[in-house]
Design a protein around this motif. Sequence first.
Motif, PDB file in Angstrom:
ATOM      1  N   ALA A 105     -21.770 -10.502  -1.629  1.00 22.41           N
ATOM      2  CA  ALA A 105     -20.969  -9.305  -1.394  1.00 22.41           C
ATOM      3  C   ALA A 105     -21.851  -8.122  -1.010  1.00 22.41           C
ATOM      4  CB  ALA A 105     -20.165  -8.964  -2.645  1.00 22.41           C
ATOM      5  N   THR A 106     -21.220  -7.095  -0.424  1.00 24.07           N
ATOM      6  CA  THR A 106     -21.916  -5.841  -0.205  1.00 24.07           C
ATOM      7  C   THR A 106     -22.232  -5.216  -1.557  1.00 24.07           C
ATOM      8  OG1 THR A 106     -20.808  -5.452   1.919  1.00 24.07           O
ATOM      9  CG2 THR A 106     -21.758  -3.537   0.806  1.00 24.07           C
ATOM     10  N   GLN A 107     -23.492  -4.915  -1.810  1.00 25.80           N
ATOM     11  CA  GLN A 107     -23.897  -4.428  -3.124  1.00 25.80           C
ATOM     12  C   GLN A 107     -25.243  -3.737  -3.012  1.00 25.80           C
ATOM     13  OE1 GLN A 107     -24.724  -7.896  -5.747  1.00 25.80           O
ATOM     14  NE2 GLN A 107     -24.521  -9.119  -3.884  1.00 25.80           N
ATOM     15  N   THR A 228     -17.669   8.481 -11.533  1.00 22.50           N
ATOM     16  CA  THR A 228     -16.765   7.634 -12.314  1.00 22.50           C
ATOM     17  C   THR A 228     -15.668   8.451 -12.979  1.00 22.50           C
ATOM     18  OG1 THR A 228     -18.353   7.812 -14.130  1.00 22.50           O
ATOM     19  CG2 THR A 228     -18.478   5.848 -12.762  1.00 22.50           C
ATOM     20  N   THR A 229     -15.870   9.766 -13.128  1.00 23.84           N
ATOM     21  CA  THR A 229     -14.836  10.632 -13.718  1.00 23.84           C
ATOM     22  C   THR A 229     -14.000  11.327 -12.653  1.00 23.84           C
ATOM     23  OG1 THR A 229     -16.418  12.464 -13.835  1.00 23.84           O
ATOM     24  CG2 THR A 229     -16.220  11.047 -15.776  1.00 23.84           C
ATOM     25  N   GLY A 230     -14.246  10.983 -11.359  1.00 24.67           N
ATOM     26  CA  GLY A 230     -13.449  11.553 -10.283  1.00 24.67           C
ATOM     27  C   GLY A 230     -13.956  12.879  -9.759  1.00 24.67           C
ATOM     28  N   VAL A 231     -15.110  13.337 -10.224  1.00 26.09           N
ATOM     29  CA  VAL A 231     -15.669  14.617  -9.787  1.00 26.09           C
ATOM     30  C   VAL A 231     -16.619  14.381  -8.607  1.00 26.09           C
ATOM     31  CG1 VAL A 231     -17.078  16.597 -10.465  1.00 26.09           C
ATOM     32  CG2 VAL A 231     -15.493  15.558 -12.106  1.00 26.09           C
ATOM     33  N   GLN A 232     -16.479  15.203  -7.550  1.00 29.39           N
ATOM     34  CA  GLN A 232     -17.375  15.080  -6.404  1.00 29.39           C
ATOM     35  C   GLN A 232     -18.769  15.540  -6.814  1.00 29.39           C
ATOM     36  OE1 GLN A 232     -16.077  13.768  -3.757  1.00 29.39           O
ATOM     37  NE2 GLN A 232     -17.625  13.942  -2.172  1.00 29.39           N
ATOM     38  N   THR A 233     -19.727  14.664  -6.698  1.00 31.92           N
ATOM     39  CA  THR A 233     -21.076  14.987  -7.162  1.00 31.92           C
ATOM     40  C   THR A 233     -22.111  14.267  -6.315  1.00 31.92           C
ATOM     41  OG1 THR A 233     -22.505  15.049  -9.124  1.00 31.92           O
ATOM     42  CG2 THR A 233     -21.174  13.079  -8.817  1.00 31.92           C
ATOM     43  N   VAL A 234     -23.367  14.673  -6.441  1.00 28.18           N
ATOM     44  CA  VAL A 234     -24.453  14.031  -5.698  1.00 28.18           C
ATOM     45  C   VAL A 234     -24.652  12.619  -6.218  1.00 28.18           C
ATOM     46  CG1 VAL A 234     -26.924  14.094  -5.217  1.00 28.18           C
ATOM     47  CG2 VAL A 234     -25.591  16.208  -5.174  1.00 28.18           C
ATOM     48  N   ILE A 235     -24.752  11.672  -5.296  1.00 23.66           N
ATOM     49  CA  ILE A 235     -24.911  10.264  -5.659  1.00 23.66           C
ATOM     50  C   ILE A 235     -26.378   9.920  -5.855  1.00 23.66           C
ATOM     51  CG2 ILE A 235     -24.591   7.884  -4.899  1.00 23.66           C
ATOM     52  CD1 ILE A 235     -22.437   8.863  -3.046  1.00 23.66           C
ATOM     53  N   SER A 236     -26.669   9.171  -6.877  1.00 26.04           N
ATOM     54  CA  SER A 236     -27.967   8.507  -7.061  1.00 26.04           C
ATOM     55  C   SER A 236     -27.715   7.442  -8.107  1.00 26.04           C
ATOM     56  CB  SER A 236     -29.056   9.485  -7.533  1.00 26.04           C
ATOM     57  OG  SER A 236     -29.430  10.379  -6.509  1.00 26.04           O
ATOM     58  N   ARG A 237     -27.553   6.198  -7.688  1.00 24.43           N
ATOM     59  CA  ARG A 237     -27.162   5.177  -8.655  1.00 24.43           C
ATOM     60  C   ARG A 237     -27.737   3.802  -8.337  1.00 24.43           C
ATOM     61  NH1 ARG A 237     -20.617   5.391  -7.504  1.00 24.43           N
ATOM     62  NH2 ARG A 237     -20.706   5.285  -5.251  1.00 24.43           N
ATOM     63  N   PHE A 238     -28.085   3.121  -9.393  1.00 21.22           N
ATOM     64  CA  PHE A 238     -28.471   1.713  -9.332  1.00 21.22           C
ATOM     65  C   PHE A 238     -27.227   0.843  -9.487  1.00 21.22           C
ATOM     66  CE2 PHE A 238     -32.417   3.632 -10.976  1.00 21.22           C
ATOM     67  CZ  PHE A 238     -33.377   2.996 -10.209  1.00 21.22           C
ATOM     68  N   GLY A 239     -27.187  -0.273  -8.719  1.00 16.57           N
ATOM     69  CA  GLY A 239     -26.250  -1.346  -9.017  1.00 16.57           C
ATOM     70  C   GLY A 239     -24.831  -1.190  -8.537  1.00 16.57           C
ATOM     71  N   LEU A 240     -24.544  -0.356  -7.549  1.00 16.77           N
ATOM     72  CA  LEU A 240     -23.182  -0.216  -7.053  1.00 16.77           C
ATOM     73  C   LEU A 240     -22.690  -1.556  -6.501  1.00 16.77           C
ATOM     74  CD1 LEU A 240     -20.715   1.508  -6.283  1.00 16.77           C
ATOM     75  CD2 LEU A 240     -21.886   2.026  -4.121  1.00 16.77           C
ATOM     76  N   GLY A 241     -21.681  -2.149  -7.138  1.00 20.12           N
ATOM     77  CA  GLY A 241     -21.124  -3.425  -6.702  1.00 20.12           C
ATOM     78  C   GLY A 241     -22.037  -4.614  -6.923  1.00 20.12           C
ATOM     79  N   PHE A 242     -23.142  -4.417  -7.646  1.00 21.36           N
ATOM     80  CA  PHE A 242     -24.140  -5.478  -7.762  1.00 21.36           C
ATOM     81  C   PHE A 242     -23.758  -6.492  -8.843  1.00 21.36           C
ATOM     82  CE2 PHE A 242     -28.185  -7.302  -9.221  1.00 21.36           C
ATOM     83  CZ  PHE A 242     -28.696  -7.741  -8.018  1.00 21.36           C
ATOM     84  N   ASN A 243     -23.976  -7.763  -8.534  1.00 26.96           N
ATOM     85  CA  ASN A 243     -23.709  -8.848  -9.477  1.00 26.96           C
ATOM     86  C   ASN A 243     -24.987  -9.664  -9.629  1.00 26.96           C
ATOM     87  OD1 ASN A 243     -22.719 -10.870 -11.075  1.00 26.96           O
ATOM     88  ND2 ASN A 243     -21.063 -11.463  -9.707  1.00 26.96           N
ATOM     89  N   GLY A 244     -25.723  -9.390 -10.700  1.00 25.94           N
ATOM     90  CA  GLY A 244     -26.989 -10.068 -10.920  1.00 25.94           C
ATOM     91  C   GLY A 244     -27.877  -9.236 -11.824  1.00 25.94           C
ATOM     92  N   SER A 245     -29.181  -9.341 -11.633  1.00 25.07           N
ATOM     93  CA  SER A 245     -30.142  -8.633 -12.478  1.00 25.07           C
ATOM     94  C   SER A 245     -31.042  -7.748 -11.625  1.00 25.07           C
ATOM     95  CB  SER A 245     -31.008  -9.629 -13.257  1.00 25.07           C
ATOM     96  OG  SER A 245     -30.219 -10.409 -14.139  1.00 25.07           O
ATOM     97  N   LEU A 246     -31.398  -6.577 -12.180  1.00 24.69           N
ATOM     98  CA  LEU A 246     -32.316  -5.637 -11.539  1.00 24.69           C
ATOM     99  C   LEU A 246     -33.429  -5.292 -12.526  1.00 24.69           C
ATOM    100  CD1 LEU A 246     -29.772  -3.141  -9.913  1.00 24.69           C
ATOM    101  CD2 LEU A 246     -31.039  -4.961  -8.760  1.00 24.69           C
ATOM    102  N   ASP A 247     -34.612  -4.998 -11.985  1.00 22.42           N
ATOM    103  CA  ASP A 247     -35.733  -4.681 -12.865  1.00 22.42           C
ATOM    104  C   ASP A 247     -36.732  -3.806 -12.130  1.00 22.42           C
ATOM    105  OD1 ASP A 247     -37.176  -4.763 -15.214  1.00 22.42           O
ATOM    106  OD2 ASP A 247     -38.122  -6.687 -14.820  1.00 22.42           O
ATOM    107  N   GLU A 248     -37.388  -2.920 -12.871  1.00 26.01           N
ATOM    108  CA  GLU A 248     -38.538  -2.154 -12.410  1.00 26.01           C
ATOM    109  C   GLU A 248     -38.277  -1.418 -11.104  1.00 26.01           C
ATOM    110  OE1 GLU A 248     -42.132  -0.537 -13.194  1.00 26.01           O
ATOM    111  OE2 GLU A 248     -41.190  -2.035 -14.499  1.00 26.01           O
ATOM    112  N   GLY A 249     -37.318  -0.474 -11.113  1.00 29.87           N
ATOM    113  CA  GLY A 249     -37.082   0.374  -9.950  1.00 29.87           C
ATOM    114  C   GLY A 249     -38.087   1.505  -9.895  1.00 29.87           C
ATOM    115  N   ARG A 250     -38.730   1.689  -8.736  1.00 30.83           N
ATOM    116  CA  ARG A 250     -39.763   2.720  -8.588  1.00 30.83           C
ATOM    117  C   ARG A 250     -39.523   3.545  -7.327  1.00 30.83           C
ATOM    118  NH1 ARG A 250     -45.749   1.023 -10.530  1.00 30.83           N
ATOM    119  NH2 ARG A 250     -45.230  -0.218 -12.366  1.00 30.83           N
TER     120      ARG A 250
END
Length: 357
Positions: A105-107, A228-250
Amino acid sequence: MRMKLFTLSTLATTLLAYSAHAQGSLNTGLLGRFPFDNATTDATGNMGVNSATNIAYGPDAGNRASAALRLTSTGEVWIVPNGLLDFGITGDYSFSIGFKTISSATQAFFTNQGSSATAGNTNAQGWFLGFDNSRVGKVYFGLGGNAAQGNGIGLSTTNTYNDNAWHTAAVVVSRSSNRIQVFVDGVAQALVNNSPNPNFGSVSGTVFSIGAQGTAISNASPGTSASTTGVQTVISRFGLGFNGSLDEGRFYNRALTSTEVASLNSQVLATLAERRGETQLQLFPNPAPAGAPFTLRVAAPVVAASISVLDALGRPVPATITPAGPTGFAVAGLAPGLYSLRVSLPTGPAMRRVVVQ
């Protein structure tokens, strides 16, 4: 002339010095580091966390418990970069992360793509690194955009990596040289230009050269979207739509060298022997058409019994494997899907992925 004896002790000292130098280099320009060791905390203390939704922790590449972020499509981690990711259209930057998934999937491993925060501006801005469902299993990087021109810069690897194995992905953007590269497992990847406008730039092997029009739309400052609360805000996020494991983001405020990316990969993940041996195998065509055989060519003579076919979950599947020349084999009988061919070579095991479609 007296020759200097190069002892094991000297060798060990040299290697330790080299390792320390590499580690020191990888701390230069480091803006944020998220090890995800049973927490979402930035180890540098530079960035904060706004929220973490529907997340868990699981084993990392070294099988250490609760040492990697685990997500199932609906989870995400919003971070507060405190202005550190505002690279605009001139700043150099790099991002690296470990990932493991079988999803097509797109993620996003990480994204801050969204609408411009400027009133009346129809441009999109920010960047995305992850997968796109139209390019199944290929690591995809997207940057900026414009509503009038369609999507912005889009690049994808030619190889697929949704194989349920740990990998590292890194993107290096150098505005000073107008170059973008994508690395997987420390190796620069051959790229496909998915940008809708050829004037955005061009690909030559593993390098995307940003064109004049591409520079104008490639705004890497974070965009805005509904939280996630419906407020327009600056985006910076790990894992949008992701299905699996993530580690050590730099995150880095500079363009890492290829040597640094390789060094970072060796620190984050231990490269599997099977991955090191994949250059010993060739597959064509890949993707392969369903119902027709494809060819596996091996660097050294082997017998068909040394070849096994695994599905995306690592389970053996039946296939018809027949010799085709001194070091070649015809492989048939596979339904559409993602597979790994594992070959026992005299030098050790090697693995290569194939998509049947």
